[in-house]
Motif scaffolding. Structure first.
Motif, PDB file in Angstrom:
ATOM      1  N   ARG A 265     -24.660 -33.671  30.073  1.00 43.64           N
ATOM      2  CA  ARG A 265     -23.542 -33.524  31.018  1.00 43.64           C
ATOM      3  C   ARG A 265     -23.353 -34.772  31.857  1.00 43.64           C
ATOM      4  O   ARG A 265     -22.206 -35.208  32.091  1.00 43.64           O
ATOM      5  N   MET A 266     -24.441 -35.375  32.320  1.00 46.40           N
ATOM      6  CA  MET A 266     -24.295 -36.547  33.177  1.00 46.40           C
ATOM      7  C   MET A 266     -23.754 -37.749  32.407  1.00 46.40           C
ATOM      8  O   MET A 266     -22.952 -38.522  32.928  1.00 46.40           O
ATOM      9  N   LEU A 267     -24.169 -37.924  31.156  1.00 48.69           N
ATOM     10  CA  LEU A 267     -23.656 -39.077  30.399  1.00 48.69           C
ATOM     11  C   LEU A 267     -22.151 -38.955  30.194  1.00 48.69           C
ATOM     12  O   LEU A 267     -21.439 -39.962  30.190  1.00 48.69           O
ATOM     13  N   GLN A 268     -21.642 -37.713  30.040  1.00 54.69           N
ATOM     14  CA  GLN A 268     -20.191 -37.544  29.894  1.00 54.69           C
ATOM     15  C   GLN A 268     -19.473 -37.752  31.223  1.00 54.69           C
ATOM     16  O   GLN A 268     -18.321 -38.201  31.245  1.00 54.69           O
ATOM     17  N   ALA A 269     -20.144 -37.423  32.336  1.00 53.80           N
ATOM     18  CA  ALA A 269     -19.546 -37.655  33.652  1.00 53.80           C
ATOM     19  C   ALA A 269     -19.386 -39.148  33.933  1.00 53.80           C
ATOM     20  O   ALA A 269     -18.603 -39.528  34.819  1.00 53.80           O
ATOM     21  N   LEU A 270     -20.101 -39.985  33.176  1.00 51.58           N
ATOM     22  CA  LEU A 270     -20.035 -41.434  33.380  1.00 51.58           C
ATOM     23  C   LEU A 270     -19.298 -42.136  32.247  1.00 51.58           C
ATOM     24  O   LEU A 270     -19.517 -43.315  31.989  1.00 51.58           O
ATOM     25  N   GLU A 271     -18.426 -41.397  31.559  1.00 54.42           N
ATOM     26  CA  GLU A 271     -17.662 -41.972  30.451  1.00 54.42           C
ATOM     27  C   GLU A 271     -16.188 -41.603  30.549  1.00 54.42           C
ATOM     28  O   GLU A 271     -15.840 -40.543  31.057  1.00 54.42           O
ATOM     29  N   ARG A 272     -15.353 -42.480  30.042  1.00 55.82           N
ATOM     30  CA  ARG A 272     -13.938 -42.176  29.882  1.00 55.82           C
ATOM     31  C   ARG A 272     -13.731 -41.488  28.541  1.00 55.82           C
ATOM     32  O   ARG A 272     -14.572 -41.556  27.655  1.00 55.82           O
ATOM     33  N   GLU A 273     -12.595 -40.848  28.410  1.00 65.01           N
ATOM     34  CA  GLU A 273     -12.263 -40.216  27.134  1.00 65.01           C
ATOM     35  C   GLU A 273     -12.243 -41.273  26.029  1.00 65.01           C
ATOM     36  O   GLU A 273     -11.675 -42.353  26.211  1.00 65.01           O
ATOM     37  N   PRO A 274     -12.856 -40.992  24.875  1.00 62.89           N
ATOM     38  CA  PRO A 274     -12.912 -41.997  23.807  1.00 62.89           C
ATOM     39  C   PRO A 274     -11.555 -42.274  23.197  1.00 62.89           C
ATOM     40  O   PRO A 274     -10.692 -41.400  23.115  1.00 62.89           O
ATOM     41  N   VAL A 275     -11.377 -43.516  22.761  1.00 60.27           N
ATOM     42  CA  VAL A 275     -10.176 -43.933  22.045  1.00 60.27           C
ATOM     43  C   VAL A 275     -10.551 -44.068  20.575  1.00 60.27           C
ATOM     44  O   VAL A 275     -11.583 -44.638  20.234  1.00 60.27           O
ATOM     45  N   ASN A 276      -9.731 -43.549  19.710  1.00 60.98           N
ATOM     46  CA  ASN A 276     -10.014 -43.610  18.272  1.00 60.98           C
ATOM     47  C   ASN A 276      -9.572 -44.959  17.732  1.00 60.98           C
ATOM     48  O   ASN A 276      -8.389 -45.208  17.539  1.00 60.98           O
ATOM     49  N   LEU A 277     -10.543 -45.854  17.491  1.00 65.16           N
ATOM     50  CA  LEU A 277     -10.204 -47.188  16.980  1.00 65.16           C
ATOM     51  C   LEU A 277      -9.583 -47.115  15.596  1.00 65.16           C
ATOM     52  O   LEU A 277      -8.753 -47.937  15.227  1.00 65.16           O
ATOM     53  N   ASP A 434     -32.425 -17.794  37.211  1.00 67.65           N
ATOM     54  CA  ASP A 434     -32.540 -17.206  35.882  1.00 67.65           C
ATOM     55  C   ASP A 434     -31.754 -17.987  34.834  1.00 67.65           C
ATOM     56  O   ASP A 434     -32.004 -17.847  33.633  1.00 67.65           O
ATOM     57  N   GLN A 435     -30.793 -18.791  35.272  1.00 64.69           N
ATOM     58  CA  GLN A 435     -29.964 -19.571  34.350  1.00 64.69           C
ATOM     59  C   GLN A 435     -30.414 -21.029  34.241  1.00 64.69           C
ATOM     60  O   GLN A 435     -29.754 -21.832  33.581  1.00 64.69           O
ATOM     61  N   SER A 436     -31.523 -21.383  34.880  1.00 60.85           N
ATOM     62  CA  SER A 436     -31.920 -22.791  34.970  1.00 60.85           C
ATOM     63  C   SER A 436     -32.219 -23.411  33.609  1.00 60.85           C
ATOM     64  O   SER A 436     -32.072 -24.620  33.439  1.00 60.85           O
ATOM     65  N   GLN A 437     -32.640 -22.612  32.631  1.00 61.27           N
ATOM     66  CA  GLN A 437     -32.916 -23.152  31.304  1.00 61.27           C
ATOM     67  C   GLN A 437     -31.656 -23.727  30.676  1.00 61.27           C
ATOM     68  O   GLN A 437     -31.723 -24.642  29.851  1.00 61.27           O
ATOM     69  N   ARG A 438     -30.492 -23.218  31.077  1.00 56.73           N
ATOM     70  CA  ARG A 438     -29.216 -23.675  30.524  1.00 56.73           C
ATOM     71  C   ARG A 438     -28.637 -24.841  31.314  1.00 56.73           C
ATOM     72  O   ARG A 438     -27.489 -25.207  31.128  1.00 56.73           O
ATOM     73  N   GLY A 439     -29.452 -25.429  32.183  1.00 59.31           N
ATOM     74  CA  GLY A 439     -29.011 -26.597  32.938  1.00 59.31           C
ATOM     75  C   GLY A 439     -28.930 -26.325  34.420  1.00 59.31           C
ATOM     76  O   GLY A 439     -28.775 -25.182  34.860  1.00 59.31           O
ATOM     77  N   SER A 440     -29.026 -27.380  35.200  1.00 66.00           N
ATOM     78  CA  SER A 440     -29.017 -27.267  36.654  1.00 66.00           C
ATOM     79  C   SER A 440     -27.604 -27.026  37.180  1.00 66.00           C
ATOM     80  O   SER A 440     -26.637 -27.638  36.706  1.00 66.00           O
ATOM     81  N   LEU A 441     -27.489 -26.161  38.171  1.00 66.13           N
ATOM     82  CA  LEU A 441     -26.192 -25.901  38.806  1.00 66.13           C
ATOM     83  C   LEU A 441     -25.679 -27.154  39.515  1.00 66.13           C
ATOM     84  O   LEU A 441     -24.477 -27.443  39.500  1.00 66.13           O
ATOM     85  N   PHE A 442     -26.577 -27.902  40.128  1.00 68.86           N
ATOM     86  CA  PHE A 442     -26.187 -29.112  40.851  1.00 68.86           C
ATOM     87  C   PHE A 442     -25.539 -30.133  39.899  1.00 68.86           C
ATOM     88  O   PHE A 442     -24.457 -30.656  40.182  1.00 68.86           O
ATOM     89  N   THR A 443     -26.187 -30.395  38.778  1.00 67.50           N
ATOM     90  CA  THR A 443     -25.615 -31.321  37.794  1.00 67.50           C
ATOM     91  C   THR A 443     -24.317 -30.766  37.228  1.00 67.50           C
ATOM     92  O   THR A 443     -23.376 -31.525  36.954  1.00 67.50           O
ATOM     93  N   LEU A 444     -24.246 -29.458  37.064  1.00 69.50           N
ATOM     94  CA  LEU A 444     -23.021 -28.844  36.559  1.00 69.50           C
ATOM     95  C   LEU A 444     -21.856 -29.115  37.505  1.00 69.50           C
ATOM     96  O   LEU A 444     -20.726 -29.367  37.059  1.00 69.50           O
ATOM     97  N   PHE A 445     -22.093 -29.102  38.824  1.00 68.62           N
ATOM     98  CA  PHE A 445     -21.041 -29.433  39.790  1.00 68.62           C
ATOM     99  C   PHE A 445     -20.588 -30.885  39.632  1.00 68.62           C
ATOM    100  O   PHE A 445     -19.395 -31.184  39.748  1.00 68.62           O
ATOM    101  N   LEU A 446     -21.519 -31.794  39.381  1.00 73.67           N
ATOM    102  CA  LEU A 446     -21.156 -33.208  39.221  1.00 73.67           C
ATOM    103  C   LEU A 446     -20.429 -33.458  37.908  1.00 73.67           C
ATOM    104  O   LEU A 446     -19.663 -34.408  37.779  1.00 73.67           O
ATOM    105  N   TYR A 447     -20.661 -32.589  36.930  1.00 70.83           N
ATOM    106  CA  TYR A 447     -20.064 -32.720  35.588  1.00 70.83           C
ATOM    107  C   TYR A 447     -18.723 -32.011  35.503  1.00 70.83           C
ATOM    108  O   TYR A 447     -17.722 -32.578  35.051  1.00 70.83           O
ATOM    109  N   SER A 448     -18.677 -30.747  35.953  1.00 71.52           N
ATOM    110  CA  SER A 448     -17.454 -29.950  35.908  1.00 71.52           C
ATOM    111  C   SER A 448     -17.451 -28.997  37.096  1.00 71.52           C
ATOM    112  O   SER A 448     -17.982 -27.888  37.004  1.00 71.52           O
ATOM    113  N   PRO A 449     -16.886 -29.424  38.218  1.00 71.82           N
ATOM    114  CA  PRO A 449     -16.927 -28.596  39.427  1.00 71.82           C
ATOM    115  C   PRO A 449     -16.356 -27.196  39.231  1.00 71.82           C
ATOM    116  O   PRO A 449     -16.913 -26.223  39.771  1.00 71.82           O
ATOM    117  N   LEU A 450     -15.276 -27.069  38.473  1.00 71.59           N
ATOM    118  CA  LEU A 450     -14.667 -25.756  38.300  1.00 71.59           C
ATOM    119  C   LEU A 450     -15.543 -24.850  37.440  1.00 71.59           C
ATOM    120  O   LEU A 450     -15.632 -23.642  37.681  1.00 71.59           O
TER     121      LEU A 450
END
Length: 547
Positions: A265-277, A434-450
């Motif tokens: 999730r964090m690596l995608q938060a630090l990337e722009r949408e890819p362009v198809n070369l 109970d949901q922590s195995q599926r990723g951190s809530l904090f990182t989820l906010f930085l990745y997709s707030p909604l």
């Protein structure tokens, strides 16, 4: 090389083969051997640094480009005289796909993901590996299985979730056929691969649905409308995010291919949408390796899965050394907390409150872990806040997602350079734990707030129309948060110095939104009162004063 050709031609002798065709086979064998030699040499290249590997990668690309074009131009001769099999063509295409994927990892250019996808997709569409199952050679089947695993990784990074599910089903069938035919010892390993990717697919706590209840794939990379624009005339810093270390060392978190869900999730938060070369530089319907784009749009990233301290420090030092002027280094730590084991006679600032876990597997002395030797000293397999102090000589942006993020709350700014540290909550309500195995809530906010907000509200699904209206409302909220930050007269200047970069601006705004949601939500407010009564640290905005 020509011996292989004469063997393949049956009754014909070498003299019966026209000279031009013999030369074709010889040239192909040379290119094939050279490509394998260069590809194997990639393993010896340093994983860090921006310059040491580029010329070698360039030579490898050149040889594979020539090899690919050569087998296209001389396919009939190679079929007849060399005995070229379709799985061998597939192997060359797979290697080119791997080259593009690893080039993406080293440059962070998402365009190369599309290039890797083009080659991996062609292998499947053209059934290059189809005949492998008919041969009694388990090593060839393993090549096919590894191809599927690599293809799935690329599809995950491109958010092609429908295709991922199809590939997982095909991979499952291939694994079942492989284990039944050859009775191999690696069955458990391949079944684990299936389990990991299945858990990865199901990691998002909330899904967006169309009117027919089919799932909508939502992209979370940076787009033009993602970050609110700066107000006209607003003076902010000109710092640019150039490098990022993304570190994942959480116990029992969903992972696939040395990529935890938080890292993903964090690596995608630090990337722009890819362009198809391929759509820009190649003729439609062809499959050709392409040149790299002239400009890098994304910050360079190192992805470190469960690194030892020495590995982490090596990559950090290399990134620090090569950081350009007026640039920012971002360190993202998603790791299990390490707490002080007891009182120490040696009080050292930055080392008194523990930190986050580093890998201990490789640090063995005389059969026992070093950590057990002397309990009175500081934790050895731990990244303490003090370990990062030397790197504050340049602009530093730190994100700590850990049960002991509080260890970084008094992060000292020794050199007067811009410094911000965003810290996660240290405790969550049980429903979130109970949901922590599926990723951190904090990182989820930085990745997709909604997505994170929907999860906090207990929504497992949301209709597309509601999602789009909520996103529009959230954009207005983000614009207001941005204005509050830039218009504040009391905020620490470090925030404004980082605010000129789109990625960092969006992370700061999402962090403020996360803090507001967690402070105001009834489950977290109750938890906060409960924790404050026990005088425990719950949530910290930032180590820099302000906000």
């Amino acid at each position: 090389m020509l011996k292989a050709a004469s063997v393949m031609t049956g009754a014909e002798t070498e003299d019966d083969i026209p000279l031009a065709e013999r030369k074709t086979v010889t040239d192909f064998c040379y290119l094939l051997d050279k490509s394998k030699q260069l590809f194997n040499g990639l393993r010896d290249l340093p994983q860090y640094g921006h310059k040491q590997w580029q010329s070698y990668f360039g030579r490898t690309f050149d040889v594979y480009t020539k090899l690919w074009k050569f087998q296209q131009q001389h396919r009939q001769v190679l079929d007849n005289r060399y005995g070229l099999k379709r799985w061998q063509i597939g192997e060359v295409a797979s290697k080119i796909g791997q080259l593009y994927y690893h080039y993406y990892l080293r440059t962070s250019e998402t365009s190369y993901l599309n290039e890797a996808f083009s080659f991996y997709s062609a292998i499947r569409q053209r059934s290059y590996y189809f005949q492998v199952n008919k041969e009694d050679r388990p090593e060839l089947v393993v090549k096919k299985l590894r191809y599927y695993a690599r293809y799935i990784v690329v599809c995950l990074l491109l958010n092609k979730m429908d295709l991922v599910k199809v590939l997982v089903k095909e991979l499952s069938e291939e694994i079942e056929d492989y284990t039944q035919r050859f009775n191999t010892e690696d069955q458990l390993e391949w079944n684990l691969v299936l389990q990991e990717v299945a858990a990865f697919i199901e990691a998002d706590p909330t899904v967006v649905l169309n009117d027919n209840n089919s799932m909508v794939v939502i992209t979370h990379r940076l787009q033009e409308e993602s970050a609110p624009p700066l107000e006209q005339g607003m003076v902010v810093g000109q710092l640019v995010l150039a490098d990022a270390l993304i570190i994942g060392n959480c116990n029992n978190q969903v992972k696939f291919s040395e990529l935890t869900i938080d890292m993903f999730r964090m690596l995608q938060a630090l990337e722009r949408e890819p362009v198809n070369l391929a759509t820009q530089t190649s003729k439609q319907g062809t499959l050709e390796p392409n040149e790299k784009p002239a400009k890098r749009e994304n910050p360079h990233k190192y992805l470190l899965y469960k690194p030892t301290f020495s590995q982490l420090f090596t990559f950090l030092s290399a990134s620090f050394k090569e950081l350009p002027a007026n640039s920012v280094l971002l360190i993202y730590l998603s790791a299990t907390g390490v707490f002080p084991s007891g009182h120490s006679d040696y009080e050292v600032g930055g080392y008194d409150f523990g930190g986050v876990l580093t890998n201990t597997n490789r640090d063995i002395v005389n059969g026992e872990t070093v950590q057990k030797r002397i309990q009175a000293q500081k934790e050895m397999h731990c990244l303490h806040p003090g370990d990062l102090f030397p790197f504050t000589r340049k602009p530093l942006f730190v994100i700590v997602d850990s049960s002991n993020s509080a260890a970084y709350k008094n992060f000292t700014n020794l050199f007067g350079q811009p410094l911000v540290c965003l810290l996660s909550p240290t405790m969550y309500p049980k429903t979130v734990q109970d949901q922590s195995q599926r990723g951190s809530l904090f990182t989820l906010f930085l990745y997709s707030p909604l997505l994170a907000f929907s999860s906090v509200c207990g929504l497992s699904s949301i209709q597309r129309g509601v999602w789009e209206r909520a996103q529009e409302f959230l954009r207005k909220v983000f614009r207001d948060i941005g204005q509050m930050i830039t218009r504040s007269r009391t905020i620490d200047q470090a925030f404004l110095q980082f605010f000129g970069d789109e990625f960092l601006r969006l992370l700061l705004i999402r962090f403020v939104f996360c803090s507001a949601v967690l402070r105001l939500h009834k489950l977290f407010r109750f938890r906060e009162r409960h924790i404050l009564k026990k005088k425990k640290f719950f949530f910290r905005y930032t180590v820099i004063s302000g906000l």
